[in-house]
Enzyme design. Structure first.
Site, PDB file in Angstrom:
ATOM      1  N   ASN A  23       0.659  -1.147  -0.120  1.00 44.24           N
ATOM      2  CA  ASN A  23      -0.185  -0.235  -0.092  1.00 44.24           C
ATOM      3  C   ASN A  23       1.290   1.197  -0.009  1.00 44.24           C
ATOM      4  O   ASN A  23       0.594   2.320   0.859  1.00 44.24           O
ATOM      5  CB  ASN A  23      -0.482   0.119   0.831  1.00 44.24           C
ATOM      6  CG  ASN A  23       0.064  -0.061   2.060  1.00 44.24           C
ATOM      7  OD1 ASN A  23       0.836  -0.292   1.821  1.00 44.24           O
ATOM      8  ND2 ASN A  23      -0.840  -0.013   3.468  1.00 44.24           N
ATOM      9  N   ASP A  25       3.028   1.725   1.827  1.00 44.48           N
ATOM     10  CA  ASP A  25       3.795   3.523   3.548  1.00 44.48           C
ATOM     11  C   ASP A  25       4.675   3.054   3.416  1.00 44.48           C
ATOM     12  O   ASP A  25       5.348   3.287   4.094  1.00 44.48           O
ATOM     13  CB  ASP A  25       2.455   3.314   4.514  1.00 44.48           C
ATOM     14  CG  ASP A  25       2.931   1.615   4.875  1.00 44.48           C
ATOM     15  OD1 ASP A  25       3.262   0.620   3.814  1.00 44.48           O
ATOM     16  OD2 ASP A  25       2.278   1.147   5.585  1.00 44.48           O
ATOM     17  N   ASP A  98       6.513 -16.711  14.431  1.00 45.84           N
ATOM     18  CA  ASP A  98       6.905 -16.574  15.614  1.00 45.84           C
ATOM     19  C   ASP A  98       6.859 -16.865  16.906  1.00 45.84           C
ATOM     20  O   ASP A  98       5.147 -15.947  16.889  1.00 45.84           O
ATOM     21  CB  ASP A  98       8.526 -15.090  15.015  1.00 45.84           C
ATOM     22  CG  ASP A  98       9.372 -15.320  14.882  1.00 45.84           C
ATOM     23  OD1 ASP A  98       9.812 -16.283  16.355  1.00 45.84           O
ATOM     24  OD2 ASP A  98      10.466 -14.797  14.411  1.00 45.84           O
ATOM     25  N   ASP A 199      11.667 -17.780  19.463  1.00 49.48           N
ATOM     26  CA  ASP A 199      12.339 -17.343  19.835  1.00 49.48           C
ATOM     27  C   ASP A 199      13.418 -17.562  20.856  1.00 49.48           C
ATOM     28  O   ASP A 199      12.500 -17.443  22.363  1.00 49.48           O
ATOM     29  CB  ASP A 199      12.040 -16.027  19.772  1.00 49.48           C
ATOM     30  CG  ASP A 199      13.054 -14.510  19.551  1.00 49.48           C
ATOM     31  OD1 ASP A 199      13.714 -14.563  18.324  1.00 49.48           O
ATOM     32  OD2 ASP A 199      12.721 -14.146  20.752  1.00 49.48           O
ATOM     33  N   GLU A 241      15.203 -21.753  18.592  1.00 49.50           N
ATOM     34  CA  GLU A 241      16.236 -21.119  18.206  1.00 49.50           C
ATOM     35  C   GLU A 241      16.981 -21.541  19.657  1.00 49.50           C
ATOM     36  O   GLU A 241      16.732 -20.989  20.566  1.00 49.50           O
ATOM     37  CB  GLU A 241      15.977 -19.903  18.875  1.00 49.50           C
ATOM     38  CG  GLU A 241      17.579 -18.741  18.188  1.00 49.50           C
ATOM     39  CD  GLU A 241      16.762 -17.542  18.261  1.00 49.50           C
ATOM     40  OE1 GLU A 241      18.019 -16.387  17.921  1.00 49.50           O
ATOM     41  OE2 GLU A 241      16.158 -17.491  18.921  1.00 49.50           O
TER      42      GLU A 241
HETATM   43  C1  GLC Z   1      15.484 -13.734  18.721  1.00 45.13           C
HETATM   44  C2  GLC Z   1      15.971 -13.104  17.298  1.00 45.13           C
HETATM   45  C3  GLC Z   1      16.123 -11.486  17.328  1.00 45.13           C
HETATM   46  C4  GLC Z   1      15.554 -10.800  18.309  1.00 45.13           C
HETATM   47  C5  GLC Z   1      15.301 -11.748  20.263  1.00 45.13           C
HETATM   48  C6  GLC Z   1      15.342 -10.783  21.015  1.00 45.13           C
HETATM   49  O1  GLC Z   1      16.983 -13.797  18.575  1.00 45.13           O
HETATM   50  O2  GLC Z   1      15.533 -13.673  15.778  1.00 45.13           O
HETATM   51  O3  GLC Z   1      15.764 -10.792  15.975  1.00 45.13           O
HETATM   52  O4  GLC Z   1      16.436  -9.236  18.558  1.00 45.13           O
HETATM   53  O5  GLC Z   1      15.489 -12.140  19.441  1.00 45.13           O
HETATM   54  O6  GLC Z   1      13.794 -10.798  20.722  1.00 45.13           O
HETATM   55 CA    CA Z   2       2.711  -1.660   3.923  1.00 46.41          CA
END
Ligand code: GLC
Ligand code: CA
Length: 546
Positions: A23, A25, A98, A199, A241
């Site tokens: 859009n 922005d 995520d 995360d 992660e």
């Molecule tokens: C993970 C994410 C990163 C974020 C951190 C805190 O490492 O991939 O982008 O800054 O966690 O949430």
């Molecule tokens: Ca946008």
């Protein structure tokens, strides 16, 4: 081991802010993603991982969530999200979300409540401690620099934040908090998502009073509870992660008998350019034997006991072609070589947006060009510690996360076709020749090479199930390994440098895929590899070696 669907999948990571703006922005959004599903389908990937799109004040580009149940308005609406899920499902693609639950934003209502008084029912959703000797409770540090404790005048105590001050850590030892998380995860599962990328999940078992950050005593207990209460009843992909995992720790997460996660996402292969014991910003030259040793260790030690992610890139890492490959004359060859070495291994491959185009690091001109919270902090700290501007720029250009966050390069149109407006972050000037349009028009492009690798993954069980054997571990230029499965042997052969390199194997190879032209059958006994040459051969053993 059981053959789960995600063992044959290839995941594509989307950083929504920088993927496609629908859009004008200047900010990428869900409808932008929807408009590019044809492109992802053409690449052949079957799982999309979306970096956070929930409501967030954006102190850490969405990794600071203020409402888990709603979409950040600049990305769209819940209706757009449902449409995206529907359209992906129709194309046979799943979407993984995520899951950022080590911390929330300080603007989340839980934290607003928690900080309001010591007796508020949400007080124990976070980690509060009285100060000590006029300072913080202890010397724990934040991963983004400075103390991990922030004083809050409201109740005159400190709260813990392993990331930014606007990212207070949740208190996982509180069962009520865990219930809230399960409820939220089930909400997303019911909406039809394909799984979660978790995360910094290794932090949830923390014990700040004992100074324990990662891999705390209760971590795996919490993950087993999560599995039981949420995704365990469904066939989903879950990936954790975990920066500092060892293979033993990797098994704890991903051994199917333990009922925790599908796979881990660990970074040992990425951390080889860091001075031992040093800070991640203290650079060290890359050595190929170290890389081989790390990959091999993980290939061997998880075999039959767990499952790994195969990745070079994500939104926290610089562009791989600028690191282990080259931005220069052999950019295309080196990008294909890096893809070959990775996708030939056991595990689930991940492609980070733009990697399939060979997108490069950004030519940042000054430390002030970086906007990411981690880089801003390191810049401030290093200036105070007396580092020169030159030194700071060198580290940031090599390592900063902003390198991977420039807008996706779609075409030669202004702003690389990412937006019709002004992009939130500058486009890499090389978009004029590195872009998706160009790649789709060129049968020899990196894009089509990835497309072949992705297809191979789906049809060649030797890649998902075969054994792995490293050849010539000390060779400084060549990374060669064998995969074996049911009497068949494949050789993955890669020259990591711009110079020619020699290699020898007693047999002949039928090329399955290569970044250079190959004879029908190549005699492998005395091979001279061209710059960044890479190939996957099916081996026909010679008489003597049988
Ligand atoms: C993970 C994410 C990163 C974020 C951190 C805190 O490492 O991939 O982008 O800054 O966690 O949430
Ligand atoms: Ca946008």
């Amino acid at each position: 081991m059981e053959q789960n669907w995600w063992k044959n999948s290839v995941v594509y990571q989307i950083y929504p802010r920088s993927f496609c703006d629908s859009n004008g922005d200047g900010v990428g959004d869900l409808n932008g993603i929807r408009s590019k599903l044809w492109y992802l389908e053409q690449l052949g990937v079957d799982v999309l991982w979306l970096s956070p799109v929930y409501c967030s004040p954006n102190a850490d580009n969405g990794y600071d969530i203020s409402d888990y149940y709603n979409i950040q308005p600049e990305y769209g609406t819940m209706e757009d999200m449902k449409q995206l899920l529907d359209q992906c499902n129709q194309r046979g693609m799943r979407v993984i979300m995520d899951l950022v639950v080590n911390h929330t934003s300080d603007e989340h209502t839980w934290f607003q409540q928690s900080r309001s008084s010591k007796t508020n029912p949400y007080r124990d959703f976070y980690i509060w401690r009285p100060g000590k000797d006029g300072g913080p409770p202890n010397d724990l540090s934040s991963n983004f620099g400075g103390s991990a404790w922030e004083y809050d005048p409201e109740t005159q105590e400190y709260y813990l934040h392993f990331y930014g001050k606007k990212q207070p850590d949740l208190n996982w030892s509180n069962p009520r908090l865990r219930q809230e998380i399960w409820k939220m995860m089930n909400f997303w599962i019911d909406l039809g998502i394909g799984g979660f990328r978790m995360d910094v999940i290794d932090l949830i078992g923390k014990d700040p009073d004992q100074g324990i950050r990662e891999n705390g005593p209760k971590l795996h207990e919490y993950l087993q509870e999560m599995n039981r209460e949420t995704f365990g009843k469904h066939d989903l992909l879950t990936v954790g992660e975990c920066w500092g995992a060892t293979p033993d720790i990797g098994r704890l997460y991903s051994d199917p008998d333990r009922h925790e996660l599908s796979m881990i996402f660990q970074f040992e292969q990425i951390q080889l350019d860091k001075q031992p014991g040093g800070h991640r910003w203290d650079l060290k030259p890359l050595e190929l034997p170290d890389l081989k040793a790390v990959f091999t260790k993980w290939q061997k030690e998880l075999d039959g006991h767990g499952w790994n992610s195969l990745f070079w890139s994500n939104h926290d890492l610089p562009r791989i072609v600028s690191r282990w490959g080259t931005d220069g004359a052999y950019r295309v060859e080196s990008a294909k070589m890096l893809a070959t070495v990775l996708h030939g291994m056991k595990g689930t491959p991940y492609i980070y947006q733009g990697e399939e185009l060979g997108m490069t690091n950004m030519p940042f001109a000054s430390p002030d060009d970086f906007t990411d919270i981690e880089s801003r902090n390191i810049c401030r700290e290093r200036r105070a510690a007396g580092f020169s501007e030159e030194e700071i720029l060198t580290s940031l250009r090599a390592k900063a996360r902003d390198n991977a966050r420039t807008p996706m390069q779609w075409s030669q149109e202004p702003q690389a076709g990412f937006t019709t407006g002004t992009p939130w972050f500058p486009v890499n000037p090389n978009y004029t020749h590195i872009n998706a349009q160009q790649a789709l028009d060129d049968p020899d492009s990196i894009f089509y090479y990835y497309q072949k690798l992705v297809a191979l993954r789906k049809h060649a069980p030797i890649l998902t199930q075969g054994s792995y054997e490293l050849l010539c571990p000390q060779d400084p230029d060549v990374y060669a390994y064998l995969r074996r499965w049911q009497g068949e042997t494949w050789l993955i052969l890669c020259n990591f440098h711009q110079t020619t390199a020699s290699f020898s194997y007693p047999g002949q190879g039928k090329a399955i895929l290569s970044n250079y032209s190959q004879p029908e059958l190549r005699d492998l006994t005395h091979v001279s590899l061209r710059p960044y040459e890479a190939a996957i051969y099916q081996i026909q053993e010679s008489e003597e070696s049988l």
